[in-house]
Design an enzyme around this catalytic site. Structure first.
Site, PDB file in Angstrom:
ATOM      1  N   GLY A   1       0.841  -1.194   0.000  1.00  0.00           N
ATOM      2  CA  GLY A   1       0.000   0.000   0.000  1.00  0.00           C
ATOM      3  C   GLY A   1       0.875   1.243   0.000  1.00  0.00           C
ATOM      4  O   GLY A   1       1.128   1.849  -1.043  1.00  0.00           O
TER       5      GLY A   1
ATOM      6  N   TYR B   1       6.354   7.177 -11.932  1.00  0.00           N
ATOM      7  CA  TYR B   1       6.578   8.635 -11.996  1.00  0.00           C
ATOM      8  C   TYR B   1       5.309   9.345 -12.478  1.00  0.00           C
ATOM      9  O   TYR B   1       5.046  10.475 -12.078  1.00  0.00           O
ATOM     10  CB  TYR B   1       7.797   8.943 -12.877  1.00  0.00           C
ATOM     11  CG  TYR B   1       9.004   8.208 -12.348  1.00  0.00           C
ATOM     12  CD1 TYR B   1       9.682   8.674 -11.217  1.00  0.00           C
ATOM     13  CD2 TYR B   1       9.429   7.007 -12.910  1.00  0.00           C
ATOM     14  CE1 TYR B   1      10.744   7.973 -10.676  1.00  0.00           C
ATOM     15  CE2 TYR B   1      10.497   6.302 -12.377  1.00  0.00           C
ATOM     16  CZ  TYR B   1      11.150   6.780 -11.257  1.00  0.00           C
ATOM     17  OH  TYR B   1      12.186   6.078 -10.713  1.00  0.00           O
TER      18      TYR B   1
ATOM     19  N   GLU C   1      -3.726  15.271  -5.727  1.00  0.00           N
ATOM     20  CA  GLU C   1      -4.386  14.249  -4.906  1.00  0.00           C
ATOM     21  C   GLU C   1      -4.427  14.687  -3.440  1.00  0.00           C
ATOM     22  O   GLU C   1      -5.450  14.572  -2.757  1.00  0.00           O
ATOM     23  CB  GLU C   1      -3.616  12.934  -5.044  1.00  0.00           C
ATOM     24  CG  GLU C   1      -4.213  11.798  -4.246  1.00  0.00           C
ATOM     25  CD  GLU C   1      -3.461  10.494  -4.448  1.00  0.00           C
ATOM     26  OE1 GLU C   1      -3.006  10.235  -5.581  1.00  0.00           O
ATOM     27  OE2 GLU C   1      -3.305   9.749  -3.479  1.00  0.00           O
TER      28      GLU C   1
ATOM     29  N   ARG D   1     -29.159  21.407  23.401  1.00  0.00           N
ATOM     30  CA  ARG D   1     -29.219  20.432  24.508  1.00  0.00           C
ATOM     31  C   ARG D   1     -28.886  21.089  25.854  1.00  0.00           C
ATOM     32  O   ARG D   1     -27.951  21.892  25.939  1.00  0.00           O
ATOM     33  CB  ARG D   1     -28.207  19.319  24.193  1.00  0.00           C
ATOM     34  CG  ARG D   1     -27.956  18.350  25.296  1.00  0.00           C
ATOM     35  CD  ARG D   1     -28.942  17.206  25.250  1.00  0.00           C
ATOM     36  NE  ARG D   1     -28.653  16.220  26.276  1.00  0.00           N
ATOM     37  CZ  ARG D   1     -29.498  15.275  26.619  1.00  0.00           C
ATOM     38  NH1 ARG D   1     -30.666  15.167  26.008  1.00  0.00           N
ATOM     39  NH2 ARG D   1     -29.193  14.409  27.559  1.00  0.00           N
TER      40      ARG D   1
ATOM     41  N   GLN E   1     -17.989  26.146  30.534  1.00  0.00           N
ATOM     42  CA  GLN E   1     -16.728  26.719  30.039  1.00  0.00           C
ATOM     43  C   GLN E   1     -15.945  25.699  29.202  1.00  0.00           C
ATOM     44  O   GLN E   1     -15.357  26.037  28.174  1.00  0.00           O
ATOM     45  CB  GLN E   1     -15.868  27.204  31.213  1.00  0.00           C
ATOM     46  CG  GLN E   1     -14.668  27.994  30.722  1.00  0.00           C
ATOM     47  CD  GLN E   1     -13.691  28.314  31.846  1.00  0.00           C
ATOM     48  OE1 GLN E   1     -13.247  27.433  32.569  1.00  0.00           O
ATOM     49  NE2 GLN E   1     -13.379  29.576  31.997  1.00  0.00           N
TER      50      GLN E   1
ATOM     51  N   HIS F   1     -21.639  15.717  22.120  1.00  0.00           N
ATOM     52  CA  HIS F   1     -22.997  15.203  21.904  1.00  0.00           C
ATOM     53  C   HIS F   1     -23.386  14.220  23.027  1.00  0.00           C
ATOM     54  O   HIS F   1     -24.547  13.800  23.100  1.00  0.00           O
ATOM     55  CB  HIS F   1     -23.090  14.443  20.580  1.00  0.00           C
ATOM     56  CG  HIS F   1     -23.389  15.291  19.378  1.00  0.00           C
ATOM     57  ND1 HIS F   1     -22.498  16.194  18.860  1.00  0.00           N
ATOM     58  CD2 HIS F   1     -24.478  15.344  18.558  1.00  0.00           C
ATOM     59  CE1 HIS F   1     -23.019  16.761  17.776  1.00  0.00           C
ATOM     60  NE2 HIS F   1     -24.227  16.279  17.582  1.00  0.00           N
TER      61      HIS F   1
HETATM   62  C1  FAD Z   1     -11.778   3.018   2.292  1.00  0.00           C
HETATM   63  C2  FAD Z   1     -10.519   2.902   1.485  1.00  0.00           C
HETATM   64  C3  FAD Z   1     -10.529   3.216   0.142  1.00  0.00           C
HETATM   65  C4  FAD Z   1      -9.367   3.066  -0.620  1.00  0.00           C
HETATM   66  N1  FAD Z   1      -9.412   3.306  -1.977  1.00  0.00           N
HETATM   67  C5  FAD Z   1      -8.330   2.996  -2.738  1.00  0.00           C
HETATM   68  C6  FAD Z   1      -8.401   3.083  -4.169  1.00  0.00           C
HETATM   69  O1  FAD Z   1      -9.424   3.487  -4.754  1.00  0.00           O
HETATM   70  N2  FAD Z   1      -7.320   2.710  -4.905  1.00  0.00           N
HETATM   71  C7  FAD Z   1      -6.169   2.269  -4.301  1.00  0.00           C
HETATM   72  O2  FAD Z   1      -5.224   1.944  -5.012  1.00  0.00           O
HETATM   73  N3  FAD Z   1      -6.066   2.180  -2.951  1.00  0.00           N
HETATM   74  C8  FAD Z   1      -7.114   2.531  -2.158  1.00  0.00           C
HETATM   75  N4  FAD Z   1      -7.037   2.435  -0.787  1.00  0.00           N
HETATM   76  C9  FAD Z   1      -5.781   1.945  -0.186  1.00  0.00           C
HETATM   77  C10 FAD Z   1      -5.013   2.996   0.587  1.00  0.00           C
HETATM   78  O3  FAD Z   1      -4.451   3.929  -0.296  1.00  0.00           O
HETATM   79  C11 FAD Z   1      -3.966   2.258   1.440  1.00  0.00           C
HETATM   80  O4  FAD Z   1      -4.682   1.563   2.438  1.00  0.00           O
HETATM   81  C12 FAD Z   1      -2.959   3.195   2.059  1.00  0.00           C
HETATM   82  O5  FAD Z   1      -2.085   3.724   1.075  1.00  0.00           O
HETATM   83  C13 FAD Z   1      -2.089   2.494   3.135  1.00  0.00           C
HETATM   84  O6  FAD Z   1      -1.542   1.319   2.660  1.00  0.00           O
HETATM   85  P1  FAD Z   1      -1.712  -0.040   3.491  1.00  0.00           P
HETATM   86  O7  FAD Z   1      -3.157  -0.221   3.826  1.00  0.00           O
HETATM   87  O8  FAD Z   1      -1.048  -1.131   2.738  1.00  0.00           O
HETATM   88  O9  FAD Z   1      -0.944   0.220   4.857  1.00  0.00           O
HETATM   89  P2  FAD Z   1       0.605  -0.094   5.118  1.00  0.00           P
HETATM   90  O10 FAD Z   1       1.417   0.507   4.050  1.00  0.00           O
HETATM   91  O11 FAD Z   1       0.756  -1.550   5.397  1.00  0.00           O
HETATM   92  O12 FAD Z   1       0.836   0.724   6.464  1.00  0.00           O
HETATM   93  C14 FAD Z   1       0.545   0.205   7.776  1.00  0.00           C
HETATM   94  C15 FAD Z   1       1.067   1.224   8.806  1.00  0.00           C
HETATM   95  O13 FAD Z   1       2.494   1.341   8.666  1.00  0.00           O
HETATM   96  C16 FAD Z   1       2.848   2.685   8.458  1.00  0.00           C
HETATM   97  N5  FAD Z   1       4.004   2.786   7.560  1.00  0.00           N
HETATM   98  C17 FAD Z   1       4.174   2.209   6.341  1.00  0.00           C
HETATM   99  N6  FAD Z   1       5.339   2.598   5.801  1.00  0.00           N
HETATM  100  C18 FAD Z   1       5.911   3.458   6.683  1.00  0.00           C
HETATM  101  C19 FAD Z   1       7.117   4.212   6.691  1.00  0.00           C
HETATM  102  N7  FAD Z   1       7.968   4.211   5.664  1.00  0.00           N
HETATM  103  N8  FAD Z   1       7.389   4.988   7.787  1.00  0.00           N
HETATM  104  C20 FAD Z   1       6.526   5.042   8.823  1.00  0.00           C
HETATM  105  N9  FAD Z   1       5.369   4.349   8.869  1.00  0.00           N
HETATM  106  C21 FAD Z   1       5.047   3.575   7.806  1.00  0.00           C
HETATM  107  C22 FAD Z   1       1.615   3.318   7.817  1.00  0.00           C
HETATM  108  O14 FAD Z   1       1.625   4.717   7.981  1.00  0.00           O
HETATM  109  C23 FAD Z   1       0.502   2.641   8.582  1.00  0.00           C
HETATM  110  O15 FAD Z   1       0.315   3.273   9.809  1.00  0.00           O
HETATM  111  C24 FAD Z   1      -8.174   2.611   0.005  1.00  0.00           C
HETATM  112  C25 FAD Z   1      -8.158   2.328   1.375  1.00  0.00           C
HETATM  113  C26 FAD Z   1      -9.314   2.452   2.115  1.00  0.00           C
HETATM  114  C27 FAD Z   1      -9.256   2.100   3.573  1.00  0.00           C
END
Ligand code: FAD
Length: 388
Positions: free
Chosen positions: A138, A239, A248, A274, A285, A344
């Site tokens: 990801g 790229y 984005e 409320r 406060q 809330h």
């Molecule tokens: C509802 C939803 C819709 C989405 N839609 C799309 C879509 O249309 N198309 C698409 O391609 N993707 C989509 N995504 C995917 C989304 O872009 C990824 O989930 C996101 O980029 C994170 O990747 P991952 O889930 O693999 O997390 P990981 O990369 O596994 O990360 C897990 C944790 O490790 C941390 N981490 C990772 N690398 C590092 C680093 N170098 N330094 C410090 N911390 C790090 C991350 O910040 C995170 O906290 C969607 C996700 C969701 C939840």
């Protein structure tokens, strides 16, 4: 209290004012009445895209020769996003369709591809999605495993994608795949059409929030792609993806902030109605100080985001600055919705109160389009570069 007309923001000219009015009326008439049904169904009605297309609200930037309006001023998209968040419809991803995906055709598409894919998307007859993320990759996009092999007269695509927005409804996806597994950044972008043999979709994924958005897995099993479905350079897709990053992150910032503004309004409305211990919740406060701090943060963020929009319109927004905006606004909406739920009381935990939907809907903003940690990596790298 309407943040859209705050004196901190540049007043809209007549064209933009009329546009906001038209969008607001459209959303109230054609979209808001369906929200409950879409939330229950876990998917929006594809007819909604067609109706938005009829109004000219999709791919507004596209040239008139494709059926677009040729409006490149990002403020129009910003208004669309703000208005959509006012009615809290988070499953209808008009901006994902119009900008996050369609922009690839603008930047890298051939004339033939633009002629083929833009007009039906502008009319809302085809819906776009983008598939980069995989079960094993990801944040670390260079680690994707999907593979596109050059077979001479066609490309052969194999692999799997996950968490793909519009995964069920989408007709056309831009899919990132490795074109040379021996070279880390050799990634190509391919146009996949829903009817292609070997392409299939998983079930709708069950999520914490954004319940009307269809998020799904996509599978590619020996999908034979015509050569004309390659977008841009087969070795430079990585790229190509970088090119769109500033926009984005800007989009993400605009969405997070619009959602935070809505959450703040809902909270103010609630605490001034409320009562507890004989007075309004707003009169404690603690409540007033929370509102004061959030309002200050929202105003500062709004000025920053509006400035990003201006810079983007002038072609001057860089991806690091946009990462700052994304980091700040996605964290801010988290705080505003969290405090909003707290103010809330029990009602904030009830699904019937919109603040609870915003609380769960916004959580993903710190995750998708680059996590907060990745944004901090990018920003800190840029700071330290100046000391090299
Ligand atoms: C509802 C939803 C819709 C989405 N839609 C799309 C879509 O249309 N198309 C698409 O391609 N993707 C989509 N995504 C995917 C989304 O872009 C990824 O989930 C996101 O980029 C994170 O990747 P991952 O889930 O693999 O997390 P990981 O990369 O596994 O990360 C897990 C944790 O490790 C941390 N981490 C990772 N690398 C590092 C680093 N170098 N330094 C410090 N911390 C790090 C991350 O910040 C995170 O906290 C969607 C996700 C969701 C939840």
């Amino acid at each position: 209290m309407d943040y859209t007309t705050s004196p901190l923001r540049k007043p809209l000219d007549e064209e933009l004012t009329l546009f906001r009015d038209a969008v607001r009326k459209f959303l109230e008439r054609e979209i808001a009445p369906h929200r409950e049904t879409w939330l229950k169904n876990g998917i929006v009605d594809r007819e909604a895209y067609r109706k938005a297309g009829e109004q000219g609200f999709l791919l507004m930037w596209a040239d008139e020769k494709y059926g677009g309006l040729g409006i490149r001023d990002f403020r129009f998209e910003q208004i669309l996003i703000e208005e959509q968040n006012r009615i809290m419809e988070t499953g209808l991803l008009l901006t994902l369709h119009s900008r996050l995906v369609a922009s690839y055709f603008d930047h890298f598409g051939t004339e033939e591809q633009k002629q083929r894919f833009l007009p039906p998307a502008i009319r809302g007859e085809t819906i776009f999605g983008i598939a980069m993320t995989e079960p094993g990759a990801g944040s670390d996009l260079a680690g994707i495993k999907a593979r596109a092999e050059d077979k001479g007269d066609h490309w052969l695509l194999n692999g799997q994608k996950t968490y793909i927005s519009n995964g069920i409804l989408g007709d056309v996806f831009i899919v990132a795949a490795k074109t040379d597994p021996t070279v880390q950044h050799a990634i190509g972008l391919f146009i996949i059409e829903g009817h292609m043999p070997g392409f299939s979709r998983g079930n709708k994924l069950r999520k914490m929030g954004m319940h009307s958005q269809d998020t799904a897995e996509l599978y590619f099993d020996n999908v034979k792609l015509p050569k004309e479905n390659l977008l841009g350079d087969p070795a430079r897709g990585f790229y190509h993806m970088m090119k769109g990053l500033a926009e984005e992150r800007l989009i993400s910032s605009v969405v997070s902030l619009a959602m935070a503004q809505q959450a703040f309004k809902l909270t103010c409305d609630y605490v001034t109605e409320r009562k507890a211990f004989g007075k309004r919740i707003a009169d404690f406060q603690n409540s007033r100080f929370i509102l004061a701090r959030l309002k200050t943060e929202l105003d500062v963020a709004q000025v920053f985001v509006d400035r990003m929009v201006e810079l983007h319109n002038d072609g001057l927004l860089d991806s690091v600055m946009a990462a700052e905006g994304k980091l700040m606004t996605s964290e801010l909406v988290g705080r505003v919705t969290d405090q909003g739920v707290q103010l809330h009381g029990g009602a904030g935990y009830m699904a019937e109160y919109p603040i609870s939907q915003l609380y769960t809907d916004c959580r993903v903003h710190r995750i998708f389009a680059g996590t907060s940690e990745i944004m901090q990596e990018i920003i800190s790298r840029a700071i330290l570069k100046e000391y090299e």
